[in-house]
Design a protein around this motif. Structure first.
Motif, short mmCIF file in Angstrom:
data_model
loop_
_atom_site.label_atom_id
_atom_site.label_comp_id
_atom_site.label_asym_id
_atom_site.label_seq_id
_atom_site.Cartn_x
_atom_site.Cartn_y
_atom_site.Cartn_z
N TYR A 76 -5.93 -37.19 6.99
CA TYR A 76 -5.10 -36.59 8.04
C TYR A 76 -3.81 -37.38 8.20
O TYR A 76 -2.71 -36.81 8.22
N SER A 77 -3.92 -38.69 8.36
CA SER A 77 -2.73 -39.51 8.58
C SER A 77 -1.80 -39.46 7.37
O SER A 77 -0.57 -39.41 7.51
N THR A 78 -2.36 -39.45 6.15
CA THR A 78 -1.54 -39.39 4.95
C THR A 78 -0.84 -38.05 4.82
O THR A 78 0.36 -37.99 4.54
N SER A 79 -1.57 -36.96 5.04
CA SER A 79 -0.97 -35.63 4.93
C SER A 79 0.11 -35.43 5.98
O SER A 79 1.18 -34.88 5.69
N MET A 80 -0.15 -35.88 7.22
CA MET A 80 0.85 -35.69 8.27
C MET A 80 2.07 -36.56 8.02
O MET A 80 3.19 -36.20 8.40
N ASN A 81 1.89 -37.71 7.39
CA ASN A 81 3.04 -38.54 7.01
C ASN A 81 3.96 -37.75 6.09
O ASN A 81 5.19 -37.76 6.27
N VAL A 82 3.39 -37.07 5.10
CA VAL A 82 4.19 -36.28 4.16
C VAL A 82 4.82 -35.08 4.86
O VAL A 82 6.02 -34.81 4.73
N LEU A 83 4.01 -34.34 5.62
CA LEU A 83 4.50 -33.12 6.26
C LEU A 83 5.60 -33.41 7.27
O LEU A 83 6.62 -32.70 7.33
N ARG A 84 5.41 -34.46 8.07
CA ARG A 84 6.43 -34.78 9.08
C ARG A 84 7.73 -35.21 8.45
O ARG A 84 8.82 -34.84 8.92
N SER A 85 7.67 -35.99 7.38
CA SER A 85 8.90 -36.45 6.74
C SER A 85 9.66 -35.30 6.09
O SER A 85 10.89 -35.29 6.06
N ILE A 86 8.94 -34.30 5.58
CA ILE A 86 9.59 -33.17 4.91
C ILE A 86 10.17 -32.18 5.91
O ILE A 86 11.28 -31.67 5.73
N TYR A 87 9.44 -31.91 7.00
CA TYR A 87 9.86 -30.87 7.93
C TYR A 87 10.68 -31.39 9.12
O TYR A 87 11.16 -30.59 9.92
N LEU A 88 10.84 -32.70 9.23
CA LEU A 88 11.61 -33.23 10.35
C LEU A 88 13.07 -32.76 10.36
O LEU A 88 13.58 -32.41 11.42
N PRO A 89 13.78 -32.71 9.22
CA PRO A 89 15.16 -32.19 9.26
C PRO A 89 15.24 -30.75 9.76
O PRO A 89 16.15 -30.41 10.53
N ALA A 90 14.31 -29.91 9.33
CA ALA A 90 14.31 -28.52 9.81
C ALA A 90 14.03 -28.46 11.30
O ALA A 90 14.61 -27.64 12.03
N TYR A 91 13.14 -29.32 11.77
CA TYR A 91 12.83 -29.38 13.20
C TYR A 91 14.05 -29.82 14.00
O TYR A 91 14.39 -29.22 15.03
N ASP A 92 14.73 -30.87 13.55
CA ASP A 92 15.90 -31.37 14.26
C ASP A 92 17.03 -30.34 14.30
O ASP A 92 17.80 -30.30 15.27
N SER A 93 17.14 -29.53 13.27
CA SER A 93 18.23 -28.54 13.23
C SER A 93 18.05 -27.44 14.28
O SER A 93 19.01 -26.73 14.59
N LEU A 94 16.86 -27.29 14.82
CA LEU A 94 16.59 -26.25 15.81
C LEU A 94 16.60 -26.76 17.25
O LEU A 94 16.35 -25.98 18.17
N ILE A 95 16.87 -28.05 17.45
CA ILE A 95 16.93 -28.60 18.81
C ILE A 95 18.15 -28.02 19.53
O ILE A 95 19.27 -28.06 19.01
N ARG A 96 17.94 -27.50 20.72
CA ARG A 96 19.03 -26.90 21.48
C ARG A 96 19.85 -27.97 22.19
O ARG A 96 19.30 -28.91 22.78
N ALA A 97 21.16 -27.83 22.13
CA ALA A 97 22.03 -28.73 22.90
C ALA A 97 21.93 -28.37 24.38
O ALA A 97 21.79 -27.19 24.72
N PRO A 98 21.96 -29.34 25.32
CA PRO A 98 22.17 -30.77 25.13
C PRO A 98 20.87 -31.57 25.02
O PRO A 98 20.85 -32.76 25.31
N TYR A 99 19.77 -30.91 24.62
CA TYR A 99 18.49 -31.60 24.54
C TYR A 99 18.49 -32.60 23.40
O TYR A 99 19.18 -32.43 22.40
N THR A 100 17.68 -33.64 23.55
CA THR A 100 17.51 -34.66 22.52
C THR A 100 16.08 -34.61 22.01
O THR A 100 15.23 -33.88 22.55
N SER A 101 15.82 -35.38 20.98
CA SER A 101 14.50 -35.33 20.35
C SER A 101 14.13 -36.70 19.81
O SER A 101 14.98 -37.44 19.31
N ASP A 102 12.84 -37.02 19.91
CA ASP A 102 12.28 -38.23 19.30
C ASP A 102 10.79 -38.00 19.07
O ASP A 102 9.95 -38.50 19.82
N PRO A 103 10.43 -37.24 18.04
CA PRO A 103 9.01 -36.94 17.81
C PRO A 103 8.29 -37.97 16.96
O PRO A 103 7.14 -37.74 16.59
N PHE A 104 8.95 -39.09 16.64
CA PHE A 104 8.30 -40.08 15.78
C PHE A 104 7.08 -40.64 16.50
O PHE A 104 7.16 -41.06 17.65
#
Length: 272
Positions: A76-104
């Motif tokens: 689980y931890s290994t798979s989520m490490n891969v999935l989070r690193s790959i999909y994080l840019p797509a996630y960040d691109s959908l954050i609405r202004a002026p909201y911030t994000s820190d899902p690490f």
């Protein structure tokens, strides 16, 4: 040269016996160090040189999300490490202004094998986005008739992302002010110099959540139930907000209101 047989006595060679090798110890994937397992998982991806390779990559990501990560804690931890690193840019691109994000993920435990939980509540929002995105991508590849459900992503980034991010900010500011604690064994000294803060009882972050709407936000306290009874919820503080207000500002206002509420609770208990 004369060889004296009585002087030169050669010892006989050792007998030919079957060598007994130590039995090989079988090791499962779970016994491998996390960094080696991570390399193995990354090796399952093909090089995306064309559209078909990109489709295979998305199928592999879908397999990680719905299959491999459910095997055990390490997978689980290994798979989520891969999935989070790959999909994080797509996630960040959908954050609405002026909201911030820190899902690490933030965790008290340094061992990946012993703890999978994260203090960051926005991590769960990122994981929901990944589960939704991998499914939509594969279904779109399988059929041209599949229409991506934009409303699912809209609900996630209009409500769940800012609410979870606000809860994380309230945790950070509340711990610094001494009105919220994560673990009583590691409670911090409040930064405020108010004498009233020396007598208040800070609240556990695990019992707090945020009610979030376009006009109002509040802190909800969950009281533990007795026996099998379900605990009760009540909104202890609430403030107004505007649509364009930064989450950092709203979080500080909630923490200040919570501090005043805790001081009032102490005064009522003392009969003042």
């Amino acid at each position: 040269m004369i060889i004296d047989d009585k002087v030169l006595v050669l010892s006989p060679p050792p007998p030919y016996t079957k060598a007994t090798a130590a039995p090989a110890a079988w090791r499962t994937f779970s016994a491998l160090p996390p960094h080696l397992l991570l390399q193995i998982v990354y090796a399952t991806f093909s090089d995306a040189y064309d559209i078909e390779d990109a489709k295979e990559q998305r199928k592999t990501l879908y397999w990680l999300a719905v299959g491999l990560r459910l095997v055990n804690r390490l997978f689980y931890s290994t798979s989520m490490n891969v999935l989070r690193s790959i999909y994080l840019p797509a996630y960040d691109s959908l954050i609405r202004a002026p909201y911030t994000s820190d899902p690490f993920p933030h965790s008290h435990s340094k061992s990946l094998r012993s703890s999978l939980g994260s203090l960051q509540r926005e991590t769960a929002t990122l994981d929901l986005f990944i589960a939704l995105k991998v499914r939509e991508d594969v279904w779109t590849d399988d059929s041209e008739l599949h229409l991506e459900r934009d409303e699912s992503f809209t609900d996630l980034f209009n409500l769940m992302q800012p609410r979870s991010r606000l809860e994380d900010l309230v945790r950070d500011y509340g711990v610094a002010e001494g009105v919220i604690y994560i673990d009583r064994r590691h409670m911090r000294t409040p930064t405020s110099s108010a004498a009233d803060l020396l007598t208040i009882n800070p609240l556990p972050f695990s019992a707090l959540s945020v009610s979030f709407s376009s006009r109002r936000i509040g802190l909800v306290l969950v009281s533990p139930g007795v026996g099998r009874s379900i605990g009760s919820k009540r909104t202890v503080v609430e403030v107004t907000r505007t649509r364009d207000e930064q989450l950092e500002v709203a979080a500080r206002r909630l923490v200040w209101e919570l501090r005043d509420w805790l001081v009032d609770e102490v005064d009522e208990a003392d009969g003042i």
